[in-house]
Design an enzyme around this catalytic site. Structure first.
Site, PDB file in Angstrom:
ATOM      1  N   SER A   1       1.683   5.072  -4.162  1.00  0.00           N
ATOM      2  CA  SER A   1       2.208   3.727  -3.927  1.00  0.00           C
ATOM      3  C   SER A   1       2.656   3.102  -5.234  1.00  0.00           C
ATOM      4  O   SER A   1       2.379   3.620  -6.315  1.00  0.00           O
ATOM      5  CB  SER A   1       1.139   2.844  -3.286  1.00  0.00           C
ATOM      6  OG  SER A   1       0.221   2.433  -4.278  1.00  0.00           O
ATOM      7  N   LYS A   2       3.285   1.949  -5.116  1.00  0.00           N
ATOM      8  CA  LYS A   2       3.797   1.324  -6.333  1.00  0.00           C
ATOM      9  C   LYS A   2       2.662   0.895  -7.279  1.00  0.00           C
ATOM     10  O   LYS A   2       2.883   0.648  -8.446  1.00  0.00           O
ATOM     11  CB  LYS A   2       4.780   0.207  -6.026  1.00  0.00           C
ATOM     12  CG  LYS A   2       4.226  -1.042  -5.404  1.00  0.00           C
ATOM     13  CD  LYS A   2       5.400  -2.005  -5.301  1.00  0.00           C
ATOM     14  CE  LYS A   2       5.065  -3.431  -5.050  1.00  0.00           C
ATOM     15  NZ  LYS A   2       4.323  -3.803  -3.895  1.00  0.00           N
ATOM     16  N   ARG A   3       1.465   0.867  -6.765  1.00  0.00           N
ATOM     17  CA  ARG A   3       0.286   0.621  -7.619  1.00  0.00           C
ATOM     18  C   ARG A   3       0.183   1.650  -8.737  1.00  0.00           C
ATOM     19  O   ARG A   3      -0.373   1.383  -9.795  1.00  0.00           O
ATOM     20  CB  ARG A   3      -0.983   0.738  -6.771  1.00  0.00           C
ATOM     21  CG  ARG A   3      -1.547  -0.542  -6.293  1.00  0.00           C
ATOM     22  CD  ARG A   3      -3.045  -0.413  -6.095  1.00  0.00           C
ATOM     23  NE  ARG A   3      -3.721  -1.261  -7.049  1.00  0.00           N
ATOM     24  CZ  ARG A   3      -3.996  -2.526  -6.819  1.00  0.00           C
ATOM     25  NH1 ARG A   3      -3.654  -3.079  -5.684  1.00  0.00           N
ATOM     26  NH2 ARG A   3      -4.614  -3.251  -7.720  1.00  0.00           N
ATOM     27  N   ASP A   4       0.693   2.864  -8.465  1.00  0.00           N
ATOM     28  CA  ASP A   4       0.609   3.932  -9.475  1.00  0.00           C
ATOM     29  C   ASP A   4       1.290   3.502 -10.778  1.00  0.00           C
ATOM     30  O   ASP A   4       0.887   3.904 -11.867  1.00  0.00           O
ATOM     31  CB  ASP A   4       1.266   5.226  -8.964  1.00  0.00           C
ATOM     32  CG  ASP A   4       0.514   5.815  -7.768  1.00  0.00           C
ATOM     33  OD1 ASP A   4      -0.593   5.321  -7.474  1.00  0.00           O
ATOM     34  OD2 ASP A   4       1.032   6.746  -7.138  1.00  0.00           O
TER      35      ASP A   4
END
Ligand code: GLU
Length: 561
Positions: A264-267
């Site tokens: 996810s963009k959390r990465d």
């Protein structure tokens, strides 16, 4: 399975977030491929009933652009430029926000049949009910208490404008989800709650809109991520209540990042956080990101930095952000056909040990029965290797054309430095031919060519390279550089061939290896020992610039030119 239906209709139904996540791209690709293999229709529907989200043109365009880049075309839906709809079968409109009357009609049908009811609990009351369930360690399920209000009274209160939602009266019976990947999924009677189908703001919930649209748009197959599996029993129950058909489902395994977590963009956030931790960064590098935002973010590891600050910080700290959205892969210089090929392998394989294929193959061979059940790991190294192979297979001409287009968008400075900004030229073609064998992505190639766009005075000499290549043995490298510079000055044809000849004859005359000339030249020209082959490097750089860089290097290191 019913993949053989003669009018198969599949769909991709993104919410307008502006970005096409790699998971969404895979969903779209599989739906596209299934429709193509079955000779059916693939349609695009924009799920924009969530008023809190941005539903502007830009947020839809980003998604359409990602699909088009991958080579995914749709038969029905908004046109790629949003100028008009593509609508051969008249199932428009394709924006849920423009379909509200269609939902209201079906919703009233359920209300009249007593299969749905108005409920008046306030958000605070619902929160209290949830908290109570939590305290008692049970899952929250709305208990249907609105049904204690007499039916007519419920209708009257709703008609008078009192704030309310509409809930579906969940059937107390077993529900079966027909799934081509997981087999039939059985849900025991009593498991479903009376979920909301129209929100207090008058908009349908996702569950209701999806069910109505899939029916009215003739959708026969729904391929989507496993994260929706928990929703599907609700959809099947609604279909039954409304007298609709149930499509065939295929729920796709989750895509996980190399660490095993959800991709996810959390990465991206995590990558920058890690760099801050490792480098003991406690305040943002000047001009990179808002200091107050930064402080709040660094203190709270659950907080995410906004996209703009995150990118600025990544640049300042020299962190490479992991690619998550299709746009990230495009900007990193992957070939779209390689990305499409690679994501098709995330949870699917054609068998027979085949890994590399194109869209035509996928359209011919895609089959939901070969979709896996367990998480699909995204292997960045494998994607890079695929891209490397695909670049190697391109002709020099095609690589040059495609790399040029990429540079025009993502690295115009490089083009400007060799006068290729307005149109591709021989210098760029020369550079491309030298770069192609040594790059995994377009961006790789641009990084390897960055020395071209430096101005002579900005070349920073790598200390180790200077010591080893120029200064060792009483400045042997520097002497070679000076001697060779004189020959270069009198070189009248400035082509890779002529420069190659010159280096060769100099090496023979002086009984030294070609590297003994090439390396000092590289340090002079790039500041480091890395560049494409030296003949092409000098040829692309041009005569005047080459001589100027050599002269600067000689004087910077104590030898007169
Ligand atoms: N709009 C949903 C999403 O973006 C997709 C719903 C569906 O495929 O049914 O996740």
């Amino acid at each position: 399975m019913s993949d053989s239906s003669s009018i198969a209709v599949t769909r991709f139904a993104p919410s307008p977030t502006g970005h096409l996540h790699i998971g969404g791209a895979r969903t779209a690709l599989f739906n596209w491929a299934l429709a193509r293999r079955l000779g059916g229709h693939f349609l695009l529907r924009i799920e924009d009933t969530d008023q809190l989200r941005d539903t502007g043109r830009e947020s839809v365009l980003g998604i359409l652009k990602g699909l088009s880049w991958l080579g995914i075309d749709w038969d029905e839906g908004p046109a790629p430029d949003l100028e008009a709809d593509r609508d051969p079968r008249s199932v428009a409109p394709f924006y849920q926000s423009q379909r509200l009357d269609l939902y209201t009609e079906r919703l009233n049908q359920l209300l009249e049949a007593d299969l749905a009811y108005h409920a008046f609990e306030t958000p605070e009351e619902l929160t209290a009910m949830r908290d109570e369930a939590k305290r008692e360690k049970r899952a929250f399920k709305y208990d249907g208490r609105a049904l204690n209000i007499p039916r007519q009274e419920r209708f009257d209160r709703a008609a008078s404008g009192e704030s309310c939602v509409v809930r579906f009266r969940a059937p107390n019976e077993e529900i079966v989800v027909p799934d081509n990947v997981l087999g039939d999924v059985h849900i025991a009677p009593g498991e479903l709650d009376d979920f909301v189908i129209r929100k207090a703001d008058g908009f349908p919930t996702y569950h209701f809109a999806v069910v109505v649209d899939d029916e009215l748009m003739g959708v026969t197959h729904v391929v989507r991520g496993q994260e929706h599996l928990a929703n599907t029993p609700r959809h099947v129950a609604l279909q039954k209540a409304l007298g609709f058909r149930t499509p065939r489902y295929a729920h796709l395994p989750l895509i996980v990042n190399p660490g095993g977590g959800k991709m996810s963009k959390r990465d991206k956030d995590k990558a920058v956080r890690k760099a801050c931790r490792e480098n003991n960064i406690t305040e943002p590098p000047a001009g990179s990101c808002d200091p107050a935002e930064f402080t709040a973010w660094i203190k709270d590891k659950n907080r995410q930095l906004n996209q703009r600050d995150l990118s600025a910080l990544a640049v300042a700290l020299n962190v490479e952000l992991p690619e998550i959205d299709v746009e990230d892969f495009r900007a990193a210089g992957y070939l779209p056909e390689v990305v499409a090929n690679y994501i098709a392998l995330l949870g699917w394989s054609p068998g027979d040990d085949i890994e590399k294929f194109d869209m035509a193959f996928l359209a011919e061979r895609f089959d939901t029965s070969r979709i896996g059940k367990t998480g699909a790991r995204f292997d960045y190294k494998k994607l890079a290797a695929f891209n490397n192979d695909a670049i190697a297979e391109l002709s020099d001409e095609s690589f040059a054309d495609r790399w040029w287009s990429w540079c025009a968008e993502f690295d115009p400075e490089l083009l400007a430095s060799i006068d290729a900004g307005a149109a591709i030229n021989d210098r760029f073609r020369m550079l491309a031919a030298a770069t192609k064998p040594r790059c995994k992505t377009f961006r790789d190639g641009a990084i390897g060519s960055a020395f071209l766009s430096l101005s002579t005075k900005d070349i920073a000499y790598d200390e180790k390279a200077v010591a080893k290549v120029l200064m060792k043995n009483d400045g042997e490298g520097l002497d070679t550089l000076r001697a060779f510079a004189t020959e270069l000055e009198s070189c009248s044809t400035w082509t890779p061939e002529a420069i190659h000849e010159l280096v060769g004859s100099f090496a023979t005359r002086n009984e030294i290896g070609m590297g003994k000339i090439a390396q000092p030249l590289r340090v002079a020209i790039t500041g480091s020992t890395v560049s494409p082959p030296i003949d092409a490097t000098l040829a692309v750089l041009g005569r005047d610039e080459t001589l100027a860089r050599i002269s600067r290097c000689l004087s910077a290191h104590g030898a007169a030119a």
